[in-house]
Write a protein that holds these residues in place. Structure first.
Motif: not given
Length: 332
Positions: A12-16, A169-176, A194-198
């Motif tokens: 998984v690519t995590f994007v911040r 909890l928003l910091t666990r989201l990948s914003i891509c 805006l999240a791409c992950n769950d």
């Protein structure tokens, strides 16, 4: 997105994003007039809430448990408007649309925290009226100043703890997908989308937040007033009944001003399609108008406050006259 910082973990690519772009009023025609209106609202809000806090602080007759809660409502209104309105004007009038990732979440935390404190304080004032009318003989034993300070302290601890988790909890989201937030501040829902992950946990937290912040307090307030009405029906003398009702009118108006617009907006958004511009303006008005009106309502509709203002005015007039006489005596 040029400002994205990416890491790879597992598959998984995590994007911040380094920054978010606030896009709320960008497409609203003649928006500059609205910013002038916001500046006027903020000026009246600061003036009104500072005035009511000064009156409560200076007037000895208002040094009661009830007015500790009123003081706290004014403080919450002032702080809530201060973290929101100046930032809106700076962002959209002066074109500073970019906001850093960390500052976005800090801003979100404070906006929601002070909204929650406003809501909970209205609930505390309903509790105060409930005890005053249903248990008048025990009122001064139950609603004491230490008890009110304790309630307010617990409110702050619970609210800050909850929203630290809620926003954290928003910091666990990948914003891509994009870094453009379609709101006038770092709003939870638009950022979450805006999240791409769950993001199912975040959406659940959003629903819990709506339930506790918007739905539960007015339900409890309605229950408290149902009990108040039952108690008023048992009062034999009509004059005493009217006097008791008058003590509740200012609070009822505050409750209506705070909750009705928010609930109406959410019901309308869920049932009918609303233009994005109308939604943004309506949502912003529901956040900025109640803090402006609250001190005006309490000043005009509460006899104790009006009496305290008159007494302070007379006292200041007497002091001014005494000073003039003293100066005149010294000269002669």
């Amino acid at each position: 997105m040029s400002s994205m910082q990416s890491d790879s973990s597992a598959n998984v690519t995590f994007v911040r994003p380094a920054t978010f772009f606030l896009n709320g009023f960008s497409n609203v025609p003649h928006a500059k007039y609205y910013y002038v209106f916001l500046a006027l609202v903020y000026f009246v809000t600061v003036l009104g809430n500072s005035f009511i806090m000064c009156i409560i602080y200076l007037a000895r007759r208002l040094h009661t448990a009830k007015y500790i809660a009123v003081f706290h409502l004014a403080l919450s209104d002032l702080c809530g408007s201060s973290v929101l309105i100046p930032k809106i004007i700076d962002t959209f009038l002066f074109g500073h649309h970019d906001i850093s990732y960390d500052v976005c979440f800090v801003s979100m935390f404070f906006v929601y925290n002070f909204m929650n404190l406003q809501s909970l304080t209205l609930l505390v004032l309903a509790y105060d009226r409930l005890v005053a009318i249903c248990f008048p003989l025990q009122y001064h034993a139950i609603v004491t100043k230490p008890a009110m300070f304790l309630i307010i302290g617990v409110m702050w601890i619970v609210s800050m703890a909850y929203f630290s988790v809620h926003v954290g909890l928003l910091t666990r989201l990948s914003i891509c997908s994009s870094n453009v937030v379609n709101s006038y501040f770092c709003d939870y829902g638009p950022v979450c989308r805006l999240a791409c992950n769950d993001n199912s946990l975040n959406l659940l937290m959003g629903k819990i937040c709506f339930g506790f912040l918007i739905c539960l307090p007015p339900v409890l307030i309605i229950i408290s007033y149902f009990c108040i009405v039952l108690a008023l029906l048992k009062i034999a003398h009509g004059v005493d009944r009217i006097k008791a009702i008058k003590t509740c009118t200012s609070h009822l108006i505050l409750v209506a001003v705070f909750y009705l617009p928010i609930l109406s907006n959410n019901i309308a958004a869920a049932t009918t399609p609303i233009h994005p511009n109308a939604r943004i303006i309506n949502n912003s008005l529901t956040q900025i108008i109640p803090p402006m009106l609250n001190p005006i309502i309490y000043t005009l509709k509460t006899e104790e406050v009006m009496q305290s203002i008159k007494e302070l005015y007379k006292r200041s007039k007497v002091n001014t006259t005494s000073e003039k006489i003293m100066k005149f005596s010294v000269r002669n």
